[in-house]
Design a protein around this motif. Structure first.
Motif, mmCIF file in Angstrom:
data_model
loop_
_atom_site.group_PDB
_atom_site.id
_atom_site.type_symbol
_atom_site.label_atom_id
_atom_site.label_comp_id
_atom_site.label_asym_id
_atom_site.label_seq_id
_atom_site.Cartn_x
_atom_site.Cartn_y
_atom_site.Cartn_z
ATOM 1 N N GLU A 144 4.093 -7.535 2.387
ATOM 2 C CA GLU A 144 4.167 -6.209 2.979
ATOM 3 C C GLU A 144 3.429 -6.147 4.312
ATOM 4 O O GLU A 144 2.400 -6.804 4.480
ATOM 5 C CB GLU A 144 3.567 -5.181 2.021
ATOM 6 N N HIS A 204 10.118 -2.816 -3.480
ATOM 7 C CA HIS A 204 8.684 -3.069 -3.704
ATOM 8 C C HIS A 204 7.947 -3.171 -2.367
ATOM 9 O O HIS A 204 6.951 -2.484 -2.135
ATOM 10 C CB HIS A 204 8.541 -4.369 -4.507
ATOM 11 N N GLU A 205 8.444 -4.028 -1.483
ATOM 12 C CA GLU A 205 7.741 -4.249 -0.218
ATOM 13 C C GLU A 205 7.783 -3.002 0.665
ATOM 14 O O GLU A 205 6.824 -2.711 1.374
ATOM 15 C CB GLU A 205 8.313 -5.476 0.510
ATOM 16 N N HIS A 237 5.179 -0.539 -0.346
ATOM 17 C CA HIS A 237 3.859 -0.936 0.168
ATOM 18 C C HIS A 237 3.575 -0.375 1.565
ATOM 19 O O HIS A 237 2.413 -0.330 1.984
ATOM 20 C CB HIS A 237 3.767 -2.460 0.253
ATOM 21 N N GLU A 287 -0.636 -3.201 -6.885
ATOM 22 C CA GLU A 287 0.567 -3.977 -7.192
ATOM 23 C C GLU A 287 1.308 -3.432 -8.408
ATOM 24 O O GLU A 287 2.534 -3.496 -8.470
ATOM 25 C CB GLU A 287 0.210 -5.453 -7.399
ATOM 26 N N TYR A 326 0.380 -7.692 -11.783
ATOM 27 C CA TYR A 326 1.715 -7.179 -11.457
ATOM 28 C C TYR A 326 2.396 -6.693 -12.742
ATOM 29 O O TYR A 326 2.857 -5.572 -12.836
ATOM 30 C CB TYR A 326 2.600 -8.283 -10.859
ATOM 31 N N SER A 349 4.304 -10.605 -3.893
ATOM 32 C CA SER A 349 3.098 -10.023 -3.304
ATOM 33 C C SER A 349 3.170 -8.517 -3.306
ATOM 34 O O SER A 349 4.206 -7.943 -3.220
ATOM 35 C CB SER A 349 2.923 -10.501 -1.881
HETATM 36 ZN ZN ZN Z 1 3.329 -6.143 -3.880
#
Ligand code: ZN
Length: 616
Positions: free
Chosen positions: A258, A287-288, A291, A321, A391, A616
């Protein structure tokens, strides 16, 4: 034509710290970096340092190990003596001049979202792995000129352009970063990609793809647009004025990193025509993007000011996360990309993965967060027994927290309202939050004390009591066996490397008998057996029967007599209760946006999902 003239920005436009990156010979995988520094003190030694890690990926990666051929000179080209004073710091003798030029090359052949990669097809670099900084001068603006090696290679980065791209890209293009953080937070892709663009709320978004695969780019653009719209609606607008998706497709690849104005996604491209593979790609993308709010702007105190020279410890990665991993699919549900039934299937697969991890009883989420620097990114044969992923468990705990808050508040509050509250209080102004601030936001949303929940599931290792939280929503979790004739439990894991055992579950019959990771499976009751057919062979046995398992242990043939345990459930399904009360219907509809009864009953069925690599 000779060598094209390099048209960089005018000297007056350049910052006191100006980088130039060249890659004249991509086949050697070496990025050439030049740094011009103005206004240095001529009388004192000048120190330059390379980060040891990059934000978003919590492992000391020792980027300096790839630096070679360091040189320093005055502006007039007089060489300056230098020496290294620690693993990632170069010290130049007092320059006797207020301007210094430094050159070095960086080996770039690690294809991940957080490293550098240069080959005949493209260049990709991350600031933390490439750009030296002068300690104490990180808040100054930086300028960067990138010079592609071929006329058909273009530059894609979220950095603000200082000059327009010229007709001949090999003449270079310059960019500006407001400080070192922005320079590090803005990866650069250079190659023959095409740029796809779309707008949401008048803000431009760009997508570039490198690598091979079966990605339907037009469809990906449409879905990315729906994901951006849904996420913007969730937080009440977009927090940036431009955003780049840099997509790398490479067989077996997986990961995302991110950034404030961009993200890099690495994904295995050859399966992207398959619906499940494409869905997981969209989850990674969502997801990214999430972020860009949660972590990049709404961030814990420990990340308010980043120390690039050492570990930055934090105990709330389970939220950073975990919530992001939960919302990656909530956003797909709300964007209409996932059905409620699909969404529940993903949750039940995650439950299965956690319940097959013995380490969940050993390490708490808080410990997993704090120790990420030495554990999560360094898995080994005992990881399964001693660790839990923040996660995976973080996503499930955030989900249960969502259900719990909705139930406690009679549907008035939710994890949504807690996140929106945190965004208003801390995210908009980028003020760091403490663990206490985090918990208070959840408690405000719930209108109740959550001490018991946190003690059990965040600070402790109590087994998650799924059904207690599911019942008010008219749902129940059921455990099943994936095979019609379940196999007695032995406790061995294989990761595809022939017959070598990759992990042995602590407390399992195999472990108690003396078998361990690294042993090579040879025979079952005197007959050859392999990783591929062991499960099938075990279906012939009953629980409590004693088998003789033969293995090579450090090249010595050994035989172990092992009493088998009863089969263990290995898949889970979320199912709707036969009769729902009006209160259960209201909560379920509030959470999922619709009632899932009929749909879920027709779609549900046990199926397995392989373990996901770390993102990540
Ligand atoms: Zn992440």
């Amino acid at each position: 034509m000779g060598i094209p003239e390099v048209i960089v920005a005018a000297p007056s436009q350049l910052s006191r710290q100006h980088f130039t990156v060249r890659m004249p010979d991509p086949a050697n995988h070496l990025l050439e970096v030049e740094l011009q520094i103005q206004e240095v003190d001529p009388e004192v030694p000048l120190r330059l340092r390379l980060p040891v890690w990059t934000p978003g990926s919590y492992l000391v990666r020792e980027y300096a190990r790839h630096v070679q051929e360091f040189q320093a000179a005055t502006e007039q080209g007089i060489p300056l003596a230098w020496r290294k004073v620690d693993k990632n710091t170069w010290q130049i003798d007092p320059p006797g001049s207020s301007a210094v030029k430094v050159c070095y090359r960086v080996y770039a052949y690690e294809l991940t979202v957080r490293t550098n990669h240069l080959d005949l097809t493209h260049a990709y670099f991350n600031g933390a792995a490439l750009f030296l900084y002068v300690p104490g001068r990180e808040r100054e603006p930086y300028t960067l000129t990138v010079i592609p090696p071929k006329p058909d290679w273009h530059i894609a980065t979220s950095l603000r352009p200082l000059t327009s791209p010229s007709e001949d890209p090999t003449s270079g293009q310059s960019f500006v970063a407001e400080d070192y953080d922005e320079l590090v937070d803005s990866p650069v892709e250079v190659g023959p990609h095409r740029v796809q663009s779309f707008e949401v709320e008048g803000i431009p978004h760009y997508l570039v793809v490198w690598g091979s695969g079966t990605l339907d780019v037009d469809r990906a653009v449409a879905d990315a647009k729906a994901i951006v719209k849904t996420t913007a609606a969730f937080f009440g607008g977009l927090p940036y004025d431009r955003y780049w998706f840099i997509v790398h497709l490479s067989p077996g690849g997986f990961g995302g990193l991110e950034h404030k104005y961009s993200t890099t996604l690495l994904y295995s491209g050859l399966e992207l025509h398959q619906p499940e593979s494409y869905r997981r790609f969209l989850s990674l993308l969502a997801h990214e993007l999430f972020h860009a709010w949660n972590v990049k702007r709404l961030r814990p105190l420990a990340l308010e000011k980043i120390d690039y020279n050492q570990e930055n410890y934090l105990e709330c990665l389970w939220f950073c996360e975990g919530a992001t991993s939960y919302y990656e699919n909530v956003i797909l549900l709300r964007a209409g990309i996932l059905s409620a039934g699909d969404f529940l299937k993903i949750l039940s697969e995650q439950i299965g993965r956690l319940q097959r991890t013995p380490g969940r009883a050993v390490q708490s989420l808080r410990e997993s967060s704090f120790d990420t620097w030495i554990k999560l990114y360094r898995p080994h044969e005992n990881t399964l027994n001693s660790q839990v992923s923040y996660y995976l468990k973080g996503a499930l705990v955030c989900w249960l927290l969502d259900l719990h808050i909705r139930h406690l508040s009679g549907g008035q509050g939710s994890l949504d309202t807690a996140l929106q509250d945190l965004w208003q209080r801390f995210g908009r102004t980028e003020k760091g939050y403490s663990d206490q601030d985090l918990r208070e936001a959840f408690e405000r949303a719930a209108g109740a004390d959550l001490g018991r929940f946190f003690a059990a599931y965040v600070e402790g290792t109590e087994e998650l009591d799924y059904n207690a939280y599911l019942h008010p929503f008219g749902l129940t979790l059921k455990a099943h066996f994936s095979r019609p004739n379940p196999i007695p439990y032995l406790g061995l894991n294989f990761n595809g490397e022939g017959n070598r055992i990759s992990a042995v579950e602590m407390g399992s019959p195999a472990q108690k008998a003396g078998i361990w990771a690294g042993d090579e499976l040879v025979a079952l009751d005197g007959f050859r057996v392999s990783a591929a057919n062991l499960a099938e062979r075990l279906t012939a046995y009953q629980p409590h029967q004693i088998i003789c398992l033969s293995v090579f242990q450090a090249d010595q043939l050994k035989h172990f007599w092992i009493p088998l345990d009863p089969p263990r459930p290995d898949v889970y399904t979320l199912e709707v209760l036969p009769e729902l009360t009006p209160a259960q219907e209201a909560l379920q509809q509030g959470w999922l946006g619709s009632l899932v009864g009929a749909q879920l009953r027709s779609e549900a069925g046990p199926h397995l999902l392989e373990n996901s690599p770390i993102s990540s």
